[in-house]
Motif scaffolding. Sequence first.
Motif, PDB file in Angstrom:
ATOM      1  N   LYS A 252       0.401  -1.004   0.287  1.00  0.00           N
ATOM      2  CA  LYS A 252      -0.102   0.082  -0.104  1.00  0.00           C
ATOM      3  C   LYS A 252       1.297   1.448   0.050  1.00  0.00           C
ATOM      4  CE  LYS A 252      -3.543   2.902  -0.180  1.00  0.00           C
ATOM      5  NZ  LYS A 252      -2.468   2.998  -1.581  1.00  0.00           N
ATOM      6  N   ILE A 327      -4.022  -6.024 -18.307  1.00  0.00           N
ATOM      7  CA  ILE A 327      -5.586  -6.226 -18.646  1.00  0.00           C
ATOM      8  C   ILE A 327      -5.271  -5.327 -20.266  1.00  0.00           C
ATOM      9  CG2 ILE A 327      -8.026  -6.613 -19.131  1.00  0.00           C
ATOM     10  CD1 ILE A 327      -7.744  -7.415 -16.493  1.00  0.00           C
ATOM     11  N   LYS A 467      -5.524  11.842  -2.842  1.00  0.00           N
ATOM     12  CA  LYS A 467      -5.622  11.290  -1.570  1.00  0.00           C
ATOM     13  C   LYS A 467      -5.171  10.304  -1.360  1.00  0.00           C
ATOM     14  CE  LYS A 467      -8.440  13.840   0.083  1.00  0.00           C
ATOM     15  NZ  LYS A 467      -9.096  14.298   1.294  1.00  0.00           N
ATOM     16  N   SER A 493     -12.561   5.876  -4.273  1.00  0.00           N
ATOM     17  CA  SER A 493     -11.666   5.054  -3.698  1.00  0.00           C
ATOM     18  C   SER A 493     -10.379   5.924  -3.271  1.00  0.00           C
ATOM     19  CB  SER A 493     -11.137   4.246  -4.817  1.00  0.00           C
ATOM     20  OG  SER A 493      -9.906   3.989  -4.469  1.00  0.00           O
ATOM     21  N   LEU A 515     -14.629   2.339  -1.055  1.00  0.00           N
ATOM     22  CA  LEU A 515     -13.338   1.803  -1.351  1.00  0.00           C
ATOM     23  C   LEU A 515     -11.878   1.655  -0.302  1.00  0.00           C
ATOM     24  CD1 LEU A 515     -11.695  -0.466  -3.928  1.00  0.00           C
ATOM     25  CD2 LEU A 515     -10.446   1.121  -2.805  1.00  0.00           C
ATOM     26  N   ALA A 517      -8.067   0.782   1.905  1.00  0.00           N
ATOM     27  CA  ALA A 517      -7.229  -0.448   1.343  1.00  0.00           C
ATOM     28  C   ALA A 517      -6.469  -0.353   3.279  1.00  0.00           C
ATOM     29  CB  ALA A 517      -6.404   0.500   0.206  1.00  0.00           C
TER      30      ALA A 517
HETATM   31  O1  1PR Z   1      -2.703   0.473 -15.396  1.00  0.00           O
HETATM   32  O2  1PR Z   1      -4.410  -1.359 -16.218  1.00  0.00           O
HETATM   33  O3  1PR Z   1      -2.863  -1.775 -15.365  1.00  0.00           O
HETATM   34  O4  1PR Z   1      -3.504  -1.507 -14.022  1.00  0.00           O
HETATM   35  C1  1PR Z   1      -2.704  -0.985 -13.120  1.00  0.00           C
HETATM   36  C2  1PR Z   1      -3.334  -1.366 -11.288  1.00  0.00           C
HETATM   37  O5  1PR Z   1      -2.916  -0.753  -9.941  1.00  0.00           O
HETATM   38  C3  1PR Z   1      -4.681   0.515 -11.983  1.00  0.00           C
HETATM   39  O6  1PR Z   1      -5.817  -0.385 -11.494  1.00  0.00           O
HETATM   40  C4  1PR Z   1      -3.861   0.963 -10.830  1.00  0.00           C
HETATM   41  O7  1PR Z   1      -4.784   1.943 -10.126  1.00  0.00           O
HETATM   42  C5  1PR Z   1      -3.049  -0.090 -10.206  1.00  0.00           C
HETATM   43  N1  1PR Z   1      -1.273   1.105  -9.786  1.00  0.00           N
HETATM   44  C6  1PR Z   1      -0.259   1.077 -10.176  1.00  0.00           C
HETATM   45  N2  1PR Z   1       0.387   1.437  -9.035  1.00  0.00           N
HETATM   46  C7  1PR Z   1      -0.282   1.614  -8.526  1.00  0.00           C
HETATM   47  C8  1PR Z   1       0.869   1.785  -7.068  1.00  0.00           C
HETATM   48  O8  1PR Z   1      -0.313   1.961  -6.001  1.00  0.00           O
HETATM   49  N3  1PR Z   1       1.802   1.795  -6.907  1.00  0.00           N
HETATM   50  N4  1PR Z   1      -2.643   1.139  -7.062  1.00  0.00           N
HETATM   51  C9  1PR Z   1      -1.356   1.387  -8.301  1.00  0.00           C
HETATM   52  C10 1PR Z   1      -3.097   1.887  -6.990  1.00  0.00           C
HETATM   53  C11 1PR Z   1      -5.395   2.608  -5.844  1.00  0.00           C
HETATM   54  C12 1PR Z   1      -5.756   2.185  -5.243  1.00  0.00           C
HETATM   55  C13 1PR Z   1      -5.764   1.957  -3.467  1.00  0.00           C
HETATM   56  C14 1PR Z   1      -6.392   3.047  -2.559  1.00  0.00           C
HETATM   57  C15 1PR Z   1      -7.073   3.066  -2.017  1.00  0.00           C
HETATM   58  N5  1PR Z   1      -4.007   1.977  -5.651  1.00  0.00           N
HETATM   59  O9  1PR Z   1      -6.814   0.536  -5.603  1.00  0.00           O
HETATM   60  O10 1PR Z   1      -5.921   0.847  -2.906  1.00  0.00           O
HETATM   61  O11 1PR Z   1      -6.290   3.980  -3.400  1.00  0.00           O
HETATM   62  O12 1PR Z   1      -5.864   3.343  -0.945  1.00  0.00           O
HETATM   63  P1  1PR Z   1      -6.014   4.096   0.710  1.00  0.00           P
HETATM   64  O13 1PR Z   1      -7.453   3.598   0.973  1.00  0.00           O
HETATM   65  O14 1PR Z   1      -5.635   3.235   1.544  1.00  0.00           O
HETATM   66  O15 1PR Z   1      -6.054   4.916   0.430  1.00  0.00           O
HETATM   67  P2  1PR Z   1      -3.092  -1.256 -15.772  1.00  0.00           P
END
Ligand code: 1PR
Length: 546
Positions: A252, A327, A467, A493, A515, A517
């Motif tokens: 995370k 995907i 955020k 999210s 959502l 995390a």
């Molecule tokens: O681009 O189709 O290969 O998909 C990649 C996926 O991975 C995308 O959905 C993108 O959002 C996610 N992603 C890529 N890098 C990161 C990263 O964190 N370095 N994570 C990442 C995205 C965001 C949320 C997270 C919420 C809640 N994570 O899913 O869980 O922000 O967090 P919180 O409640 O702790 O604030 P592709």
Amino acid sequence: MPKVHLLDYVAGNIRSLVNAVEKLGYEVDWIRSPEDVSRAEKLILPGVGHFGHCLSQLSQAGYLPAIQKHIDEGKPFMGVCVGLQALFEGSVEDPDVPGLGVVKGSLGRFDDSTKSVPHIGWNSASTAGQSMYDLRPDSKYYYVHTYRFPYVKGQLESQGWTVATGTYGTETFVGAVAKGNIYATQFHPEKSGVAGLRTLRAFLNGQGAKTLGSPSLPVDPVSSEAKDGLTRRVIACLDVRTNDQGDLVVTKGDQYDVREKNDARDVRNLGKPVEMAKKYYHDGADEVTFLNITSFRDCPIADLPMLEVLRQTSQTVFVPLTIGGGIRDTADTDGTKVSALEIATMYFKSGADKVSIGSDAVIAAEEYYSLGRKLFGNTAIEQISRAYGNQAVVVSVDPKRVYVPKLDATRHNIIETKFPGPRGEPYCWYACTIKGGRETRDMDVVELAQAVEAMGAGELLLNCIDKDGSNTGFDLELITQVKNAVKIPVIASSGAGNPGHFEEVFSKTTTDAALGAGMFHRAEYTVKQVKDYLKDKGLVVRQFEQ
Ligand code: 1PR
């Protein structure tokens, strides 16, 4: 082991149904040809995707007379989702294709003028006190559909059907029907947790049919002031990647930086994906989402551990599972081309119910606008939604704020913000990014949302890089802007830090789901605590059933 026959007429995403049946102690035997139907004692017709597609496939392969015969012989039959719809005479989804006509009437589309469509989430199946395959008044069941049969008091009962209903907005629709040997549910029992397994068990054990009485009129499953039964959906999200030691871990980030802030800069390791998903299921999560966050680097098909995570999770977690990351059309390690649809199919076969597309959706949207908003059916979103239905395609959006001093400073969709920029800028727009936020594109979030809705996405997972991991609450301004731009459901999210943030996003925006995390992974709060809090505040939630 006792057997139940399943009719898999398309290469469908019915792994979850198989898992649920097996969990209940039954063995699945596949129907491969119309002749096989006569061997079946208990037959389940799962429904995937589109009414017309489903019925024409069944018809072309010669299944319809065999199914009709099975039903006429009084053998147990269960239809799920489009499998329920197939029993009706037709649907506006494809007016040229007739249904089986076992139930009189035709399906219409949910009205989307005041609510999101598709109808996705946990809703009731109320029987007004009548016994029906162990459906319970306080239980909630997982629905995902755009077309529905509106409930009109007495209409189906006069044909001898017992009816269970749900209410979405002001529309009361048929959630399940039963008569004699036939049981059909618009909801997905295999994705409805304990309540779903219970009703599926009642069908498999043959108990449900025995409890059905002949419905006597007047029957009123809906009180005059039937209330919207759709619950506030709380989703747990697991960002997954391989760490420097080669282990697949839940991580995370803070604003997408998932490395520890110390000198070693290790990937933050918060646990094991399958175990954590299971825990969140037992805490009452309404859905679990896995995001393979570094798949843009590797070849996704070489990423077998993610498939294994899904396989294992789907055996014990009976709520919808979404998988995102990688995907897109790609090439295998040996250079063989593999389409996004093929990758999605691998995920569905491993137990995913929805796939989430991030980077590729932005590229497709750019092309959509550059070609004058025309669609050619070749994008991943179009191909996957055509094969598996819109509801199976989520687009994950990774926007970040760009502050501007004036309303006309950019061509992009701007909002006036209560949280001005570093130089006091009173306006901002949200720029879409790809590759996990590493690359910012000249596309705003409204443009992206509208383009992917046109392509057939069924839902938006709306992250917010500013955020993410901040524990300061959701970006309500972003959510409001996107909700006003599309009809499809939106999952808020990024930023959740306590139960109050969930209440805030549900009461101050029209988001369809929220959502969290980090706050769950760090065990600061459980999903159950969030739900209890929402319930105390008067919001309808699904409670986990033992
Ligand atoms: O681009 O189709 O290969 O998909 C990649 C996926 O991975 C995308 O959905 C993108 O959002 C996610 N992603 C890529 N890098 C990161 C990263 O964190 N370095 N994570 C990442 C995205 C965001 C949320 C997270 C919420 C809640 N994570 O899913 O869980 O922000 O967090 P919180 O409640 O702790 O604030 P592709």
